[in-house]
Enzyme design. Sequence first.
Site, PDB file in Angstrom:
ATOM      1  N   SER A  57      18.030  80.307  26.005  1.00  0.00           N
ATOM      2  CA  SER A  57      16.803  79.600  25.641  1.00  0.00           C
ATOM      3  C   SER A  57      16.573  78.448  26.602  1.00  0.00           C
ATOM      4  O   SER A  57      17.437  78.109  27.424  1.00  0.00           O
ATOM      5  CB  SER A  57      16.876  79.063  24.199  1.00  0.00           C
ATOM      6  OG  SER A  57      17.907  78.093  24.082  1.00  0.00           O
ATOM      7  N   ILE A  59      15.822  75.667  29.314  1.00  0.00           N
ATOM      8  CA  ILE A  59      15.961  75.589  30.764  1.00  0.00           C
ATOM      9  C   ILE A  59      16.787  76.745  31.293  1.00  0.00           C
ATOM     10  O   ILE A  59      16.459  77.334  32.332  1.00  0.00           O
ATOM     11  CB  ILE A  59      16.599  74.235  31.158  1.00  0.00           C
ATOM     12  CG1 ILE A  59      15.592  73.094  30.929  1.00  0.00           C
ATOM     13  CG2 ILE A  59      17.056  74.244  32.611  1.00  0.00           C
ATOM     14  CD1 ILE A  59      16.152  71.711  31.168  1.00  0.00           C
ATOM     15  N   TYR A 200      24.972  61.492  22.372  1.00  0.00           N
ATOM     16  CA  TYR A 200      24.464  62.348  23.460  1.00  0.00           C
ATOM     17  C   TYR A 200      24.519  61.590  24.784  1.00  0.00           C
ATOM     18  O   TYR A 200      24.984  62.130  25.792  1.00  0.00           O
ATOM     19  CB  TYR A 200      23.034  62.769  23.140  1.00  0.00           C
ATOM     20  CG  TYR A 200      22.380  63.626  24.193  1.00  0.00           C
ATOM     21  CD1 TYR A 200      22.777  64.955  24.380  1.00  0.00           C
ATOM     22  CD2 TYR A 200      21.343  63.131  24.976  1.00  0.00           C
ATOM     23  CE1 TYR A 200      22.165  65.747  25.332  1.00  0.00           C
ATOM     24  CE2 TYR A 200      20.723  63.921  25.927  1.00  0.00           C
ATOM     25  CZ  TYR A 200      21.137  65.232  26.104  1.00  0.00           C
ATOM     26  OH  TYR A 200      20.519  66.013  27.061  1.00  0.00           O
TER      27      TYR A 200
END
Length: 336
Positions: A57, A59, A200
């Site tokens: 999915s 990029i 993140y």
Amino acid sequence: MSWALLLALCALLLLAVQLLRFLRGDGDLTLLWAEWRGRRPEWELTDMVVWVTGASSGIGEELAYQLSKLGVSLVLSARRENELERVKRRCLEISNLKGKDILVLPLDLTDTSSHEVATKAVLQEFGRIDILVNNSGIAQRSLCADTSLDVYKKLIDLNYLGTVSLTKCVLPHMIERKQGKILTVNSLLGIMCLPLSIGYCASKYALRVFFNSLRTELATYPGITVSNICPGPVQTNIVKNSLTEEVTKYVGNDGDQSHKMATSRCVRLMLISMANDLQEVWISHQPFLLVTYLWQYMPTLAFWISGKLGKKRMKNFKSGVDADSSYFKFFKKKHD
């Protein structure tokens, strides 16, 4: 008119042109120069073996499509084998590749014990690995005070340790051949800091430092290039699949994507980076690109600005509004 004055005017004109290109651009100045005057992916990347993780999915999927049109041999990895098969079928439809040119190789990046076996499977199938694209990863949207430590562990295990593990398995093969390319899809959040995504950010910071440091260790192998690709907001499902307070909870919706870069454009710039062996590239529309430059070169000012914007971001998040788009209305536009 004296030569000195003429040279000064030319310098000012060049500076004005560069400033205009930057304000209208969607990548850092080195990348934009490579797009204008550098080597073309169509010249440099044909007949290579490229292994793409996270290829089911976003990029990674778009990268598979654009690479297939260049005539490369592809290895597609992710956890969902059915989605990988779908991507493979599409690659065959839009390119001149044959079924034997694409290997679907399911892979859980957090299962590091499987990486050596997977690497051997690729080498057995194609005999070499010219390019490894570390694209797998997951994002996060939650406040630190509300977030389980297990969320941060998963972010590190997947985004950082899993990527490092697979790279370590492929690296000896590239060292033996004294050539190869390692591209890691990082993030602008590996350079700047924002609330709601601190786990993140931390995982992407770690990735950036690891691969920049790895490049220094490979200085005696000039045929091996290491690249950090740092996109900003891109039209993918990364927000929808982001972790929240618990590892079993996800955001579940994509929010407003109209201010984000088209995936096809992001991938095209990645291919240009790949063809020109750029060490680090920043890919984003304004104002995210400008903020990244501030974080890199004027961090004190960047901290102040990000603190102001961060308050709005958290307010949006708590109100159920898209965390990013509402305070970028001036820059907001649809991208094909």
